[in-house]
Enzyme design. Structure first.
Site, PDB file in Angstrom:
ATOM      1  N   ASP A 334       0.872  -1.165   0.000  1.00 31.28           N
ATOM      2  CA  ASP A 334       0.000   0.000   0.000  1.00 31.28           C
ATOM      3  C   ASP A 334       0.918   1.227   0.000  1.00 31.28           C
ATOM      4  O   ASP A 334       2.097   1.121   0.353  1.00 31.28           O
ATOM      5  CB  ASP A 334      -0.878  -0.032   1.253  1.00 31.28           C
ATOM      6  CG  ASP A 334      -1.660   1.257   1.450  1.00 31.28           C
ATOM      7  OD1 ASP A 334      -2.318   1.693   0.505  1.00 31.28           O
ATOM      8  OD2 ASP A 334      -1.569   1.819   2.557  1.00 31.28           O
ATOM      9  N   ASP A 523      -1.728  -0.741   6.030  1.00 28.73           N
ATOM     10  CA  ASP A 523      -1.914  -0.184   7.374  1.00 28.73           C
ATOM     11  C   ASP A 523      -3.337   0.243   7.676  1.00 28.73           C
ATOM     12  O   ASP A 523      -3.688   0.458   8.829  1.00 28.73           O
ATOM     13  CB  ASP A 523      -0.997   1.035   7.557  1.00 28.73           C
ATOM     14  CG  ASP A 523      -1.490   2.233   6.764  1.00 28.73           C
ATOM     15  OD1 ASP A 523      -1.610   3.326   7.338  1.00 28.73           O
ATOM     16  OD2 ASP A 523      -1.763   2.081   5.564  1.00 28.73           O
ATOM     17  N   ASP A 527      -7.368  -1.851   3.993  1.00 30.09           N
ATOM     18  CA  ASP A 527      -6.394  -2.869   3.583  1.00 30.09           C
ATOM     19  C   ASP A 527      -6.726  -4.249   4.150  1.00 30.09           C
ATOM     20  O   ASP A 527      -6.120  -5.240   3.736  1.00 30.09           O
ATOM     21  CB  ASP A 527      -4.980  -2.479   4.042  1.00 30.09           C
ATOM     22  CG  ASP A 527      -4.449  -1.267   3.300  1.00 30.09           C
ATOM     23  OD1 ASP A 527      -4.809  -1.098   2.121  1.00 30.09           O
ATOM     24  OD2 ASP A 527      -3.685  -0.495   3.898  1.00 30.09           O
TER      25      ASP A 527
END
Length: 633
Positions: A334, A523, A527
């Site tokens: 990410d 995080d 996600d």
């Protein structure tokens, strides 16, 4: 694992070693009386009694465990039963020293394993000791950390450890983070960022707003996750347990056949049948066949790896994660909060005078939005204009107005009918546009800050055998392209922007359909679905959302993306040690078992093949606990 529950451990590590020493002393006395001519006058029954005394401290607990396995679990073919039968048979054959040695060496291996596990667990538990017994509130009163409520303000003086996770209220300050990260270099933490329990304030008094209860602090979570990790078995561990329960009845059957087949053969031939000889060979076969080295050393190897990783701020939720990271060929990151800090920073101002900036910052100071905070921090140390709060009007999703001023997005400019350069619509970074008296004045350009060291990730991941690195984000594609350019990946790194959470899931599903073994590093709450879908999910444990942390297989407590590389290195080394133990144990056992059937190997070789190999395997397994660092090779 059978040996984890057995009664031998219940007495505690110190008593175990006392019993082992007693057994060893009596074994040595028995060997002296049995083999030194000076003591020929000693009654043989006294020598037998000494061997029995030597056997009892180490043999009885194992035999008791064999009985409990039968009584409570209906397990007639445990490794404890194998050892008990072999030891009784050795006594029956008059091979008293061998009977004692089998049990003694097994218990030495058990004791070493217990000490190694305790050392790994204690090194983690010591983190709890880093949290003080008290927390000093801002008014000077002291309370137990457990009694301090979320939102309270605590004070930490130079040299003191932080008792609770909190948000820094004062100016940026340096903290010693060695307790959590292993890094000796002090870390500068910015205003508004989180400080974790266990860190040490180094140069000034700091005030923190408590953000978590004591039971949910960084250190408490580390201990809790590592303790739970022992319950999650790797595929290798699960195989060893299944193997042991199939293997044991097979070798007992083979041992019986070693006695019976020659007898049957003698019925149809003129050859003599030597029952004693074949019984002795069967017992040698049984002693050799005990799978102690595998049952003890494999879980210990994984626990050692988990302990090493936890001291480096990497929390594997189980040994299955240690196995899984060794299979990876693709790592997907990410962007915001993972590769970048998630904190905006002013990169450029265009067309705005110092007076304009002073006014804009004064207005933004009334707003709690991260972009507004970044503008205010940019003007830190400079005087701000005086602004009447009553004149400020918040326009949700657009920005703010204050009298004849408009401050916000380009959409606010359009909404207000203010003309600006349309080329600004193509700028990837975040823009705070400023207009005054209906005229476009200028803008502030802000960007997310890349985390330190992320641009070395491609070469470090390649060194661990990773074939592809990707970046997925909901940010504009232009922003992703700019970040990817900094990696100099030359095809190794790919980036995809403008993605919704469901797009990330689809992207990961496509990678898995191609046969790739994928890790996802994230995080945020959004996600969690991809973390669950990936083969190995890594979550940023410091600033990461609780849902992401709960879903992931591995927690990066320090929020450093580079720790992913270190986690893979630790997993590879741990698995290498475990495989060494398996190959060594099985190889030696098969060789000596064959020699035993043909009468070449005696009970002493059998003792080495069983307990000696177990001892060497345990010593190999505890190497990760003593190794100062894991090379990324």
């Amino acid at each position: 694992m059978a040996h984890e529950a057995h009664s031998y451990e219940h007495g505690g590590g110190e008593m175990n070693w006392k019993l082992i020493v007693v057994s060893a002393v009596f074994l040595v006395i028995g060997l002296l009386l049995d083999n030194v001519e000076t003591f020929e006058f000693i009654n043989p029954y006294l020598v037998l009694l000494i061997y029995i005394v030597a056997f009892m401290p180490v043999g009885l607990p194992v035999m008791r465990e064999a009985w409990e396995q039968i009584e409570h679990e209906r397990d007639f073919f445990s490794e404890f039963m194998l050892m008990s039968v072999a030891a009784i048979g050795a006594f029956f054959l008059g091979e008293y020293p061998e009977a004692v040695a089998v049990m003694l060496l097994y218990c030495v291996g058990e004791g070493l394993q217990d000490r190694a596990v305790d050392r790994a667990r204690d090194s983690i538990k010591r983190l709890i000791a880093f949290r003080p017994d008290f927390a000093r509130l801002a008014d000077g009163h002291e309370e137990r950390p457990e009694a301090v409520a979320i939102g309270s303000v605590i004070e930490v003086r130079p040299g003191e450890r932080v008792p609770l996770d909190g948000r820094l209220l004062d100016a940026p300050a340096a903290f010693n983070t060695a307790a959590l990260t292993g890094e000796s270099v002090p870390r500068m933490i910015e205003t508004g960022h989180e400080v974790m329990a266990g860190m040490i304030a180094t140069d000034s008094i700091v005030r923190l707003e408590v953000v978590r209860e004591a039971s949910e602090s960084a250190i408490s979570r580390i201990l809790k996750m590592v303790e739970e990790a022992a319950e999650r078995k790797s595929s290798t561990e699960a195989f060893i347990h299944r193997f042991a329960h199939i293997y044991t009845p097979v070798v007992i059957t083979l041992a019986v056949l070693v006695v019976v087949v020659p007898w049957l053969a003698s019925l149809f031939s003129a050859a003599d049948y030597a029952f004693y000889m074949w019984l002795q060979r069967a017992l040698v076969f049984l002693v050799i066949s005990c799978p102690c080295a595998l049952v003890i050393s494999v879980p210990l190897g994984y626990f050692g790896g988990i302990g090493v990783a936890s001291r480096k701020g990497i929390l594997f939720k189980g040994s299955n994660g240690l196995d899984a990271v060794t299979m990876l060929d693709t790592v997907v990151f990410d962007k915001t909060g993972t590769l970048t800090t998630g904190a905006f920073r002013v990169e450029q101002t265009v067309g705005l005078s110092p007076e304009d900036l002073a006014f804009v910052a004064a207005v933004e100071a009334k707003n709690s939005h991260p972009i507004a905070r970044a503008v205010v921090e940019f003007m830190q140390g400079k005087p701000l204009a005086t602004v009447d709060s009553a004149c400020i009007v918040n326009v949700p999703g657009y920005g703010m107005t204050c009298g004849t001023w408009a401050i916000g997005t380009l959409r606010l400019m359009k909404k207000q009918g203010i003309v600006y350069d349309e080329a600004l619509n193509e700028v990837a970074e975040t823009i705070v546009a400023v207009a005054h008296d209906g005229r476009f004045v200028g803008y502030i350009l802000l960007a997310d800050t890349p985390k330190a060291g992320i641009f070395t990730l491609p070469q470090r991941l390649k060194a661990q055998g990773i074939k592809l690195m990707q970046v997925l984000s909901g940010d504009k594609q232009a922003l992703i392209d700019k970040l990817i350019a900094g990696f100099h990946g030359h095809g190794f790194v790919k980036g995809y922007g403008d993605l919704l959470p469901e797009d990330k899931v689809s992207h990961l599903e496509a990678l898995k359909k191609e046969g790739k073994r994928v890790a996802f590093v994230g995080d945020g709450i959004n996600d969690a679905p991809v973390l669950a879908l990936s083969d190995v999910g890594f979550a940023m444990g410091n600033m990461g959302a609780d849902m992401a942390v709960e879903t992931a297989d591995v927690i990066i407590q320090t929020d450093e993306p580079a720790k992913v590389v270190e986690a893979i290195a630790i997993g590879r080394r741990t698995r290498r040690i475990v495989l060494q133990n398996i190959v060594f144990a099985i190889g030696v056992k098969v060789l000596v078992m064959v020699l035993g059937v043909f009468g070449v190997a005696t009970l002493w070789e059998a003792v080495f093949a069983d307990s000696g190999v177990a001892l060497l395997a345990v010593m190999n397994s505890i190497r990760p606990l003593h190794r100062p660092r894991f090379e990324e090779k």
